[in-house]
Each structure stands twice: as C-alpha cells, then as structure tokens.
Design a protein around this motif. Sequence first.
Motif: not given
Length: 419
Positions: A221-226
């Motif tokens: 999810q963090s990678n997606l937000e990045f």
Amino acid sequence: MDKKITNTTHRRFLKPALVAAVAVSIGFGAYSMNYSAEQGQSQTVNLAGLTVSSVVSGEFKNALSVRGQVVPKTTIFLDTVSGGRVEARLIEQGTYVEKGQPLVQLSNTNLQLDVMSREAQVTEQLNFLRNTQMTMTTNALNLKRDLLDIELNISHLERKLTQTESLLTKGLVSQEEVDEIRENLQYNRDIHTLTIERQAQENSIRKVQLAQLEDSAKMLQSNLEFARKNLESLQVTAPVSGYLSELDVQVGESKQAGARLGQIDIPDEYKLSVSLDEFYLSQVTLGMTMEINHGGQTLQAKVTKIDSRVSNAQFQIEAELPAGTQDIKRGQGLDAQLMFSDEQTQATLLPRGAFFSASGGHWVFVLSNDGTQAERKAIRLGKKNQHFYEVLSGLAPGDKVITSHYGNFDKADVLNLSN
C-alpha cells in the motif's frame, strides 16, 4: 667588371636628414635634462599636466571599496521528480505565486502504466491476504469444533464408565466391557490434550503469519501511495510562496527526472554577493562589517559566508542585508565598503593616485616650498582605503606631493617645474 654607383636624390638627402635628427635629439636632451654633482639627474616638467595633492592628518578608515550584486537570501529550486513531457505552462516567470499553486503540467505514460500495474499487484496481494485470513479463521473454528466434540465424548464416556462400574459390582456387565470404556475414555482425554497443544501452536503460527501478511500489505500500500505521489508530481506546484524568478520550460519539450525547471525567491530577504581579489582571501573573516550605500543611506551588514574557492583569481563573499530594506531588487548592483577594522586611527594620509604604478609606493616627488622644484623622496606606506594611503614615514602633514602618473620622468631625482 666594376660598375659605377650613381647617387640618387633619395641617397643625397638621407644622410643630412639623419644628422639633423640626431642634432635635434641631442639639443632636446640638453634642454630637458642636465646633470649636477649636487642635485643628480634633473628634468624640466610642465606643472599644468601634473596633479599635486597635500598630505593631511586625519582618521584613517581601513576599508576596501567593493561593488556587489543583490541576490535572494533564500532560493527554492523546482526540480522534476519523475520527468516527462511538458503539456502546459500555467504561469509566467517573474510572477508572485502562492504555496501549492500549479505551475507546470507534465505527462509520463510509463509512469501512469507503472501505477496501474502496481495497483493491480496490490489488489491481488490484498485478495490473497483476505483469503489466507479466511482460511486461518476457518481452521481455527474447525479446531474449536473438534475440541467440543472430544469434550462431549469424554463427558459421555465418563458417565458411561460410572454406570458400568456400578453394574459390574452387581454382575450385570463383564470386566472387559468396563475396561474397554475406560481405555476409550483415556484415548479421548489424550486426544483432547494433543488438540489443545495443536490449537496453541496454530494460534501462535497464525499470529506470526497474519502479522507478516499485514506488513506485506502495508508495504504494498505504501509503494502504491508512493507511485501515486509520483503521478501527482507530474503537476508541478509551488512549494512556498514567493517570486518565480526563473521558469525554464517550453510546451512540448521533455524533461529528465531531476531536471531543473526554475526557482522561487523568498521576498524581502536579500544578501549582497561580492567578488574579491584572491589577495584579500587571508584578510576576510566571518562577521566583518560591510557598509552598503543604498538610496542615500548607509546600511550596516555582516559577512555571513566566505567561499574560499578561487576562480579567475577571485573568490566570493556574502553579506545579509537588513530585513525590511526597501527598493531592493534581485540583480541590483550596490557599492559598499568592506571594513577590515572597525577602529578609526589618527594617521598621516596621502591621497591615492596613479604615481603608485611607477613607484610602488616606495618614493614620491615632493614639491619645494616655493613650488618651483620637486625632489624625489623615499617614503613608506601602510594600509590603503578608497581615498588614501596611510603614510608610515617620509612625509608630514602639509607636504605637497605629485600624485599623478610619473610617465617619462620616473628616473629623475629632481623636477624643475615650469608653467
């Protein structure tokens, strides 16, 4: 055979002309230069072509006159994060912008596809996590049900054992039947113990697996937000409020990741950047006072930065201008004095002049009392500022000194001054 050389008109007049030129030179030298055993070499000079300055006594200000350029104290650079093609230039250079205001719109097809791919991966991983959690929950429920079944069997067997043991005493059942019920009861009790141990192990393993899966989901999810932030960065916005002093973008051009797009200057905060000769590198220190001339007033500033890197025999220093200084623009030139010493001492002062290039400050021509002659005199100079040299020895207040360029008479010992 020998050939007779005939004198031409040119040859007849060449020799007399050379003789006449030599005679004129000798005559001029005899007029302008004479020698005396008492005075040494002397030369006659027209006073009208000279500059005569008086030696005075006064306060010597040890300062260096410089000229600097006004630059912003704080500059925020605008760089691309992921790069892309310029689709729109939303504002013009030189405009005041507010924080968050859109400046440039970029497009990046590869980045958009990458974000879509990441979203699909995250969705797949989240679905896998949910399925795994569901499977673990189902297994935990099944295990609880098995425990309930085993506990129910144990309860039935315990009651049956009690009944058969009472019948055994009456001789209504055989010992074998009682032993079989007792063995079956013990077996279920052992199964119950093992099932409890299994439940404890599975609970422990399930907690670790769930924590790992949740961490993986958070990371995805963090990678997606990045990736989404990178996609959002295709619209370049102002990080702070200020003047957009530079904006180097054209619609249709491509910008690489990290490329410089422009810069924003924070308003009402400026500093003066000054180039100095490398001769002064060892004399300049942080905190030195700089008196800046602006709008008919003198601004006091301090040297806040010294860039000791020498380029083209010069180095850079900076001084922060006082806050609230009015009528200051980026790129404006200002005159200033760099104060090597804040103390003003009483000294003998000689006005600066072109004589220094010939004498190096080691000697000067001093006029006599009647002003008809000027005699070469050894002196010793100290510090210098914009207007004066500090005289250490050789001159006294009231002396008249030739301070213009010494030209063709720098070898003379005495000058005869003519009007």
